[in-house]
Design an enzyme around this catalytic site. Structure first.
Site, PDB file in Angstrom:
ATOM      1  N   LYS A 163       1.155  -1.664   0.059  1.00  0.00           N
ATOM      2  CA  LYS A 163      -0.433  -0.003  -0.288  1.00  0.00           C
ATOM      3  C   LYS A 163       1.582   1.774  -0.249  1.00  0.00           C
ATOM      4  CE  LYS A 163      -1.795   1.516   4.159  1.00  0.00           C
ATOM      5  NZ  LYS A 163      -1.298   2.883   4.522  1.00  0.00           N
ATOM      6  N   ASN A 164       1.833   1.877   1.348  1.00  0.00           N
ATOM      7  CA  ASN A 164       2.204   2.362   1.171  1.00  0.00           C
ATOM      8  C   ASN A 164       3.814   2.699  -0.376  1.00  0.00           C
ATOM      9  OD1 ASN A 164       1.337   2.774   3.445  1.00  0.00           O
ATOM     10  ND2 ASN A 164       2.595   2.144   4.546  1.00  0.00           N
ATOM     11  N   ARG A 201      -5.098  10.516   4.316  1.00  0.00           N
ATOM     12  CA  ARG A 201      -3.838  11.472   4.700  1.00  0.00           C
ATOM     13  C   ARG A 201      -2.820  11.256   3.371  1.00  0.00           C
ATOM     14  NH1 ARG A 201      -1.146  14.178   8.450  1.00  0.00           N
ATOM     15  NH2 ARG A 201       0.654  13.475   7.697  1.00  0.00           N
ATOM     16  N   CYS A 223      -5.758  12.895  12.642  1.00  0.00           N
ATOM     17  CA  CYS A 223      -6.266  11.232  12.557  1.00  0.00           C
ATOM     18  C   CYS A 223      -6.054  10.897  13.782  1.00  0.00           C
ATOM     19  CB  CYS A 223      -5.139  10.891  11.553  1.00  0.00           C
ATOM     20  SG  CYS A 223      -3.995   9.837  12.488  1.00  0.00           S
ATOM     21  N   ARG A 272      -0.143  14.762  13.274  1.00  0.00           N
ATOM     22  CA  ARG A 272       0.345  14.071  12.260  1.00  0.00           C
ATOM     23  C   ARG A 272       0.776  15.575  10.925  1.00  0.00           C
ATOM     24  NH1 ARG A 272      -1.464   8.868  10.110  1.00  0.00           N
ATOM     25  NH2 ARG A 272       0.358   8.498   8.695  1.00  0.00           N
ATOM     26  N   ASP A 317       3.976   0.621  11.903  1.00  0.00           N
ATOM     27  CA  ASP A 317       3.594   0.017  11.511  1.00  0.00           C
ATOM     28  C   ASP A 317       2.714  -1.522  11.852  1.00  0.00           C
ATOM     29  OD1 ASP A 317       2.210   2.027  10.257  1.00  0.00           O
ATOM     30  OD2 ASP A 317       3.082   1.818   8.106  1.00  0.00           O
ATOM     31  N   ARG A 342      -9.025  -0.533   4.515  1.00  0.00           N
ATOM     32  CA  ARG A 342      -7.948   0.234   3.838  1.00  0.00           C
ATOM     33  C   ARG A 342      -6.651  -0.001   3.466  1.00  0.00           C
ATOM     34  NH1 ARG A 342      -7.517   5.694   6.765  1.00  0.00           N
ATOM     35  NH2 ARG A 342      -5.588   5.900   5.483  1.00  0.00           N
TER      36      ARG A 342
HETATM   37  N1  EPU Z   1       5.758  14.537  10.917  1.00  0.00           N
HETATM   38  C1  EPU Z   1       5.955  15.808  11.459  1.00  0.00           C
HETATM   39  N2  EPU Z   1       5.882  16.376  10.497  1.00  0.00           N
HETATM   40  C2  EPU Z   1       5.940  16.112   8.696  1.00  0.00           C
HETATM   41  C3  EPU Z   1       6.200  14.930   8.559  1.00  0.00           C
HETATM   42  C4  EPU Z   1       6.168  14.418   9.752  1.00  0.00           C
HETATM   43  O1  EPU Z   1       6.348  16.242  12.393  1.00  0.00           O
HETATM   44  O2  EPU Z   1       6.247  17.832   8.283  1.00  0.00           O
HETATM   45  C5  EPU Z   1       6.352  13.774  12.307  1.00  0.00           C
HETATM   46  C6  EPU Z   1       4.856  12.622  12.032  1.00  0.00           C
HETATM   47  O3  EPU Z   1       4.325  13.216  12.964  1.00  0.00           O
HETATM   48  C7  EPU Z   1       5.787  11.513  12.273  1.00  0.00           C
HETATM   49  C8  EPU Z   1       6.711  11.555  11.692  1.00  0.00           C
HETATM   50  O4  EPU Z   1       7.477  12.525  12.046  1.00  0.00           O
HETATM   51  O5  EPU Z   1       5.539  11.770  13.784  1.00  0.00           O
HETATM   52  C9  EPU Z   1       7.047  10.545  10.777  1.00  0.00           C
HETATM   53  O6  EPU Z   1       5.987  10.249  10.079  1.00  0.00           O
HETATM   54  P1  EPU Z   1       6.045  10.489   8.588  1.00  0.00           P
HETATM   55  O7  EPU Z   1       5.916  11.891   7.559  1.00  0.00           O
HETATM   56  O8  EPU Z   1       7.159   8.941   7.647  1.00  0.00           O
HETATM   57  O9  EPU Z   1       4.760   9.567   8.128  1.00  0.00           O
HETATM   58  P2  EPU Z   1       3.594   9.340   6.927  1.00  0.00           P
HETATM   59  O10 EPU Z   1       4.678   9.542   5.641  1.00  0.00           O
HETATM   60  O11 EPU Z   1       2.280  10.177   7.153  1.00  0.00           O
HETATM   61  C10 EPU Z   1       4.318   6.451   5.884  1.00  0.00           C
HETATM   62  C11 EPU Z   1       3.014   6.041   6.031  1.00  0.00           C
HETATM   63  C12 EPU Z   1       2.767   5.512   7.596  1.00  0.00           C
HETATM   64  C13 EPU Z   1       3.667   4.791   8.383  1.00  0.00           C
HETATM   65  C14 EPU Z   1       4.673   6.002   8.630  1.00  0.00           C
HETATM   66  C15 EPU Z   1       6.070   6.130   9.259  1.00  0.00           C
HETATM   67  C16 EPU Z   1       2.315   5.859   3.581  1.00  0.00           C
HETATM   68  C17 EPU Z   1       0.858   6.098   3.014  1.00  0.00           C
HETATM   69  N3  EPU Z   1       2.103   6.354   5.679  1.00  0.00           N
HETATM   70  O12 EPU Z   1       3.206   7.602   7.084  1.00  0.00           O
HETATM   71  O13 EPU Z   1       1.451   4.451   7.598  1.00  0.00           O
HETATM   72  O14 EPU Z   1       3.613   4.629  10.094  1.00  0.00           O
HETATM   73  O15 EPU Z   1       4.983   6.340   6.550  1.00  0.00           O
HETATM   74  O16 EPU Z   1       6.330   4.593   8.660  1.00  0.00           O
HETATM   75  O17 EPU Z   1       3.620   5.632   3.471  1.00  0.00           O
HETATM   76  C18 EPU Z   1       0.490   2.794   7.790  1.00  0.00           C
HETATM   77  O18 EPU Z   1       0.480   2.258   6.683  1.00  0.00           O
HETATM   78  O19 EPU Z   1      -0.661   2.185   8.760  1.00  0.00           O
HETATM   79  C19 EPU Z   1       0.463   4.202   7.894  1.00  0.00           C
HETATM   80  C20 EPU Z   1       0.344   4.485   9.064  1.00  0.00           C
END
Ligand code: EPU
Length: 416
Positions: free
Chosen positions: A22-23, A92, A116, A121, A303, A395
Site C-alpha cells: 500500500k505505502n 492522508r 487522524c 500528524r 506499522d 483501507r
Molecule cells: N512529521 C512531522 N511533520 C511532517 C511530517 C511528519 O512532524 O511534515 C512527523 C509525524 O508526525 C510522525 C513522523 O514525523 O511523528 C513520521 O511521519 P512520516 O511523515 O514519516 O509518516 P507519513 O509519511 O505520514 C508513512 C506511512 C505510515 C507510516 C509512516 C511511518 C504512507 C501512506 N503512510 O506516513 O503508514 O506509519 O510513514 O513509517 O506511506 C499505515 O500504513 O498504517 C501508516 C500509517
C-alpha cells in the site's frame, strides 16, 4: 457496516501470498501524474486506499483502468490541481498529489489533512520543503495552495526523516531547475521504490537507499511501468499471527525488508526460515518476551507495533514496547485489554504482562494497524471476538479474512 467474527485459538497452517505494498503504490500512483502519457503499475492491491487514490487521480483529470492487478494511468488530461477535503480527510496519503501537481501544472490546491485517529500528524516538513524549492505557500479555508512557475533546486534538511515529506519533495524536485539535495531523507523501501520509479521515468536521483538524496532537475518525465514491491507490513502481520499460532509460509515476499522483524521473532522463540521470496515461520513451545522500540527504516516499523503487542500479550513474561515514530499511536490498547490483555500505557511506552490466554470479546477497529492487531488478538483468544468498524482494516489489507481462512482460521465477515 461490516464486522469480522473470529472463533479463536485455532492453529494456523498453510501458505499465503503477500500483496503489493500500500505505502509504495500510493506515491507511485501520484508520480504517474508527472508524465504526459500512460503508465502501467502492476501488482496494485485492491484496497479502500488505492480506490480512494484512483478517485483522486480521476478528479485531477487522469483516466484509469484496473484489470488483473494492473492499474493503467493516463495522465495526458491532468488539468485540475485540486484535492478536496472529502478525499484527503479519509486518506492522508492524498497529500502526495501536491508535489506532482505543482511540478506538472505550477499550482496545486490540496486540503490540509487535519488530525487522524492517533494525533495531529502535521505536514510542516512538506510545506517548508516546497517553500525551499521556491513555491509560494498559502493557507486558505483549510486548503494549502502552492504556486510556482518552475521550482528551483535547493538544499533541504528534514528534522526527522519523514516518509511522506521525502516522497512529496522528491516528486516536486525531479523537474525543478538545478540541483536539490535532501538530507535526513527517509530510506524506507517504499521511498526507495518511488525514487527508482522516478528515475525510470527519466528523473536523475542519486544516493537512493541512503539518507542523502541528490536530484538533478530534468525538463520533463515520460511514462513508465513498474511492479509494486511486496507489502512488508502485511507480511509482518501474518508473521506475528504465525508466531502465535502455527506454521505459516509467506510467498511473494521480500525477506530483506523484514530483517529486524525476523530477528525479533527469532528472539521470541519462533523458527524462521527464509527463501528468496518466501518466509516460513513456526511457533516455538513458548513465546519469549522480547522488548521492542520502533524506529525509522531499517528499524522496527511503527506499522507493526500494534501487532507485536498482540503477540507479546501471550508471551511468557513481561515486555516493554516503545513507539518513537508516533508518540500516541495506541488506540488498540483499550481494545486488546477487552480481550483480557494486561497492558499499561505510559506516554509512548506500553508495558505488556504476558497472559496464558486471551478471551474473545466485542472490540472496535480504530485505524488500519490497530485493526490488524485486533484480528491477531481475536485469532489468539479463546471463544468469539467480533471486530466492528473494519472499514479501517479494508483501507490497508487485501481480503485479510480470506487469507486467514485459507490458513485454517475460523473467521467470517458479516455485513450489517
Ligand atoms: N512529521 C512531522 N511533520 C511532517 C511530517 C511528519 O512532524 O511534515 C512527523 C509525524 O508526525 C510522525 C513522523 O514525523 O511523528 C513520521 O511521519 P512520516 O511523515 O514519516 O509518516 P507519513 O509519511 O505520514 C508513512 C506511512 C505510515 C507510516 C509512516 C511511518 C504512507 C501512506 N503512510 O506516513 O503508514 O506509519 O510513514 O513509517 O506511506 C499505515 O500504513 O498504517 C501508516 C500509517
Amino acid at each position: 457496516m461490516d464486522k469480522i467474527i473470529i472463533v479463536g485459538n485455532q492453529p494456523l497452517k498453510g501458505s499465503v501470498a503477500i500483496s503489493g505494498a500500500k505505502n509504495a503504490v500510493l506515491p507511485i500512483m501520484t508520480a504517474a501524474l508527472l508524465a504526459d502519457g500512460v503508465s502501467h503499475i502492476h501488482k496494485v492491491p485492491d484496497l479502500r486506499d488505492t480506490r480512494t487514490m484512483v478517485r483522486l487521480l480521476e478528479m485531477v483529470g487522469a483516466k484509469t483502468t484496473y484489470k488483473n492487478g494492473t492499474l493503467s494511468i493516463d495522465a495526458r488530461g491532468v488539468d485540475t490541481p485540486v484535492a478536496p477535503y472529502e478525499l484527503v480527510k479519509t486518506m492522508r496519503a492524498s497529500f502526495y498529489v501536491l508535489g506532482p501537481l505543482l511540478s506538472r501544472l505550477g499550482v496545486a490546491k490540496v486540503s490540509l489533512p487535519g488530525g487522524c485517529a492517533w494525533g495531529p500528524r502535521p505536514v510542516d516538513f512538506h510545506l517548508k520543503g516546497f517553500e525551499k524549492l521556491g513555491a509560494e505557500i498559502t493557507l486558505e479555508s483549510g486548503y494549502i495552495q502552492a504556486k510556482s512557475k518552475r521550482l528551483k533546486g535547493n538544499n533541504i534538511r528534514f528534522d526527522f526523516p519523514s516518509v511522506g515529506a521525502t516522497g512529496n519533495i522528491l516528486m516536486a524536485a525531479v523537474t525543478a531547475k538545478g540541483t536539490t539535495v535532501i538530507e535526513n531523507a527517509a530510506r524506507e523501501p517504499e521511498i526507495v521504490q518511488l525514487a527508482r520509479y522516478l528515475n525510470k521515468m527519466g528523473a536523475n536521483i542519486s544516493g537512493i537507499e541512503t539518507d542523502v538524496l541528490t536530484i538533478e532537475g530534468v525538463e520533463g518525465l515520460s511514462p513508465a511501468d513498474i511492479t509494486v514491491i511486496p507489502d512488508r507490513i502485511e507480511a509482518g502481520t501474518f508473521l506475528m499471527a504465525g508466531a502465535a499460532l502455527g506454521e505459516v509460509t509467506l510467498t511473494d515476499v521480500e525477506p530483506s525488508h523484514l530483517d529486524i522483524v525476523l530477528d525479533k521473532l527469532d528472539e521470541a522463540g519462533a523458527t524462521v526460515s527464509v527463501g528468496q521470496s518466501t518466509i516460513t515461520i513456526k511457533h516455538g513451545d513458548v513465546i519469549k518476551p522480547v522488548d521492542m522500540t520502533t524506529g525509522v527504516y531499517p528499524g522496527f516499523p511503527t506499522d507493526l507495533q500494534a501487532q507485536w503487542i498482540s503477540l507479546m500479550t501471550i508471551a511468557d513474561g513481561s515486555t516493554v514496547v516503545t513507539d518513537t515514530v508516533y508518540k500516541d499511536r495506541f488506540s488498540h490498547i483499550p481494545e486488546l485489554t477487552r480481550l483480557g490483555a494486561n497492558l499499561q500505557l505510559e506516554n509512548n511506552t506500553v508495558f505488556v504482562r504476558g497472559q496464558k490466554f486471551l478471551i474473545g470479546a466485542p472490540v472496535m477497529s480504530t485505524d488500519i494497524r490497530a485493526s490488524a492487531s485486533l484480528v491477531i488478538g481475536g485469532l489468539i483468544a479463546k471463544g468469539t471476538t467480533e471486530i466492528g468498524r473494519i472499514y479501517h482494516l479494508d483501507r490497508g489489507y487485501e481480503r485479510l479474512e480470506e487469507k486467514f481462512k485459507k490458513l485454517g482460521a475460523v473467521i467470517t465477515r458479516e455485513s450489517e
